[in-house]
Write a protein that holds these residues in place. Sequence first.
Motif, mmCIF file in Angstrom:
data_model
loop_
_atom_site.group_PDB
_atom_site.id
_atom_site.type_symbol
_atom_site.label_atom_id
_atom_site.label_comp_id
_atom_site.label_asym_id
_atom_site.label_seq_id
_atom_site.Cartn_x
_atom_site.Cartn_y
_atom_site.Cartn_z
ATOM 1 N N VAL A 1 0.598 -1.180 0.496
ATOM 2 C CA VAL A 1 -0.146 0.107 -0.022
ATOM 3 C C VAL A 1 0.511 1.379 0.044
ATOM 4 O O VAL A 1 2.093 0.679 0.005
ATOM 5 N N SER A 2 0.965 2.186 -0.211
ATOM 6 C CA SER A 2 1.496 3.760 -0.287
ATOM 7 C C SER A 2 0.180 4.859 -0.329
ATOM 8 O O SER A 2 -0.872 4.346 -1.265
ATOM 9 N N GLY A 3 0.538 5.634 0.587
ATOM 10 C CA GLY A 3 -0.016 6.751 0.214
ATOM 11 C C GLY A 3 0.471 7.977 -1.290
ATOM 12 O O GLY A 3 1.806 7.824 -1.229
ATOM 13 N N HIS A 4 0.128 9.198 -1.284
ATOM 14 C CA HIS A 4 -0.044 9.912 -2.118
ATOM 15 C C HIS A 4 -0.677 10.722 -2.311
ATOM 16 O O HIS A 4 -0.873 11.332 -0.569
ATOM 17 N N LEU A 5 0.006 12.283 -2.560
ATOM 18 C CA LEU A 5 -0.047 13.358 -2.305
ATOM 19 C C LEU A 5 -0.952 14.240 -2.947
ATOM 20 O O LEU A 5 -1.779 15.281 -2.324
ATOM 21 N N ASP A 6 -2.073 13.268 -2.781
ATOM 22 C CA ASP A 6 -3.331 13.395 -4.115
ATOM 23 C C ASP A 6 -4.608 13.601 -2.773
ATOM 24 O O ASP A 6 -5.457 13.734 -3.013
ATOM 25 N N GLY A 7 -3.938 12.592 -1.517
ATOM 26 C CA GLY A 7 -4.444 12.368 -0.639
ATOM 27 C C GLY A 7 -5.262 11.015 -0.463
ATOM 28 O O GLY A 7 -6.209 10.512 -0.307
ATOM 29 N N VAL A 20 -4.151 -3.013 -7.623
ATOM 30 C CA VAL A 20 -5.435 -3.666 -7.036
ATOM 31 C C VAL A 20 -6.541 -2.708 -6.381
ATOM 32 O O VAL A 20 -7.549 -3.836 -6.234
ATOM 33 N N LEU A 21 -6.293 -1.421 -5.728
ATOM 34 C CA LEU A 21 -6.743 -0.912 -5.553
ATOM 35 C C LEU A 21 -6.715 0.826 -5.299
ATOM 36 O O LEU A 21 -5.285 0.732 -5.566
ATOM 37 N N ASP A 22 -7.351 1.344 -5.514
ATOM 38 C CA ASP A 22 -7.682 2.833 -6.179
ATOM 39 C C ASP A 22 -8.351 3.902 -5.341
ATOM 40 O O ASP A 22 -9.484 3.630 -5.423
ATOM 41 N N LEU A 23 -7.805 4.226 -3.674
ATOM 42 C CA LEU A 23 -8.782 5.329 -2.997
ATOM 43 C C LEU A 23 -9.067 6.205 -2.912
ATOM 44 O O LEU A 23 -7.834 7.017 -2.236
ATOM 45 N N PRO A 24 -8.729 7.058 -4.246
ATOM 46 C CA PRO A 24 -8.670 8.920 -4.353
ATOM 47 C C PRO A 24 -8.796 9.458 -3.450
ATOM 48 O O PRO A 24 -10.019 9.185 -2.862
ATOM 49 N N LEU A 25 -8.353 10.438 -3.172
ATOM 50 C CA LEU A 25 -9.084 11.823 -2.349
ATOM 51 C C LEU A 25 -9.699 11.243 -1.016
ATOM 52 O O LEU A 25 -11.253 12.002 -0.295
ATOM 53 N N LEU A 26 -8.676 9.898 0.269
ATOM 54 C CA LEU A 26 -9.387 9.633 0.916
ATOM 55 C C LEU A 26 -9.349 11.225 1.932
ATOM 56 O O LEU A 26 -9.267 11.377 2.555
ATOM 57 N N HIS A 27 -7.885 11.639 1.690
ATOM 58 C CA HIS A 27 -7.570 12.783 2.270
ATOM 59 C C HIS A 27 -7.975 14.425 1.644
ATOM 60 O O HIS A 27 -7.569 14.125 0.640
ATOM 61 N N GLU A 28 -7.838 15.431 1.857
ATOM 62 C CA GLU A 28 -7.710 16.241 2.124
ATOM 63 C C GLU A 28 -6.543 17.178 2.395
ATOM 64 O O GLU A 28 -5.630 17.461 3.376
ATOM 65 N N GLY A 29 -5.676 17.198 1.295
ATOM 66 C CA GLY A 29 -4.463 16.614 0.826
ATOM 67 C C GLY A 29 -3.240 15.707 0.908
ATOM 68 O O GLY A 29 -3.899 14.540 1.149
ATOM 69 N N GLY A 30 -2.338 15.424 0.828
ATOM 70 C CA GLY A 30 -1.807 14.543 0.873
ATOM 71 C C GLY A 30 -1.526 13.237 2.325
ATOM 72 O O GLY A 30 -1.829 13.554 3.106
ATOM 73 N N VAL A 31 -1.516 12.317 2.299
ATOM 74 C CA VAL A 31 -1.109 11.110 2.418
ATOM 75 C C VAL A 31 0.072 10.934 2.685
ATOM 76 O O VAL A 31 1.173 10.514 2.135
ATOM 77 N N THR A 32 0.848 10.796 5.122
ATOM 78 C CA THR A 32 1.783 10.957 4.979
ATOM 79 C C THR A 32 2.221 9.723 5.694
ATOM 80 O O THR A 32 3.987 9.650 5.639
ATOM 81 N N SER A 33 1.907 9.014 5.709
ATOM 82 C CA SER A 33 1.834 7.499 6.421
ATOM 83 C C SER A 33 0.493 5.855 5.861
ATOM 84 O O SER A 33 -0.415 7.487 6.095
ATOM 85 N N VAL A 34 1.361 5.664 6.344
ATOM 86 C CA VAL A 34 -0.014 3.872 5.577
ATOM 87 C C VAL A 34 0.715 3.005 6.464
ATOM 88 O O VAL A 34 1.837 3.104 6.528
ATOM 89 N N ASN A 47 -2.509 8.857 7.913
ATOM 90 C CA ASN A 47 -2.325 9.708 8.110
ATOM 91 C C ASN A 47 -2.523 10.762 6.907
ATOM 92 O O ASN A 47 -1.787 10.143 6.207
ATOM 93 N N GLY A 48 -2.974 11.781 7.321
ATOM 94 C CA GLY A 48 -3.076 12.682 6.302
ATOM 95 C C GLY A 48 -2.800 14.159 6.019
ATOM 96 O O GLY A 48 -3.096 14.479 7.843
ATOM 97 N N ARG A 49 -3.019 15.057 5.752
ATOM 98 C CA ARG A 49 -1.859 16.803 6.283
ATOM 99 C C ARG A 49 -3.459 17.142 6.682
ATOM 100 O O ARG A 49 -3.663 18.042 6.706
#
Length: 149
Positions: A1-7, A20-34, A47-49
């Motif tokens: 699993v990886s977190g991304h700056l798009d949240g 195999v899985l894409d969950l966009p816009l989970l956070h407002e701002g980037g995801v800092t850890s998973v 954890n999100g910004r």
Amino acid sequence: VSGHLDGGIRCWDVRSGDRVLDLPLLHEGGVTSVQWKPRSGHEILTNGRDSILKIVDARTKAVIKAVNDPGFRTLTNHASSSFSPDGAYIAAGSGDSGDFFVWNVASGELEKRLSAHSCGAVGFAWGMGGTNGQQVATIDKSGVLILWG
């Protein structure tokens, strides 16, 4: 699993390299850890910004639990969070106060607020050591490491 700056977060099959899985816009701002929940093949801590910790079910793509606190702020793109070894708690440090926050996964309630750092917290790891099998390591922006428990 990886977190991304798009949240969003993405999961990859390590054998094929396929997404195999894409969950966009989970956070407002980037995801800092998973982190995958120990002994669970489907729950992911993020954890999100936006200063919110979320537990997501990878099977249903639903947020199971979201926690935050007025004193908790995620201020860096590399701020970590962690499940306890038994998966009963989640924790992360605040980027401004340096305090570390521990939430109960089942209830979502804040259990503890640990204060010892003099500047913003950036790293957190939970291990099986210590006198009670629940040793915690925290680190702040100046490089000060504290072992708890």
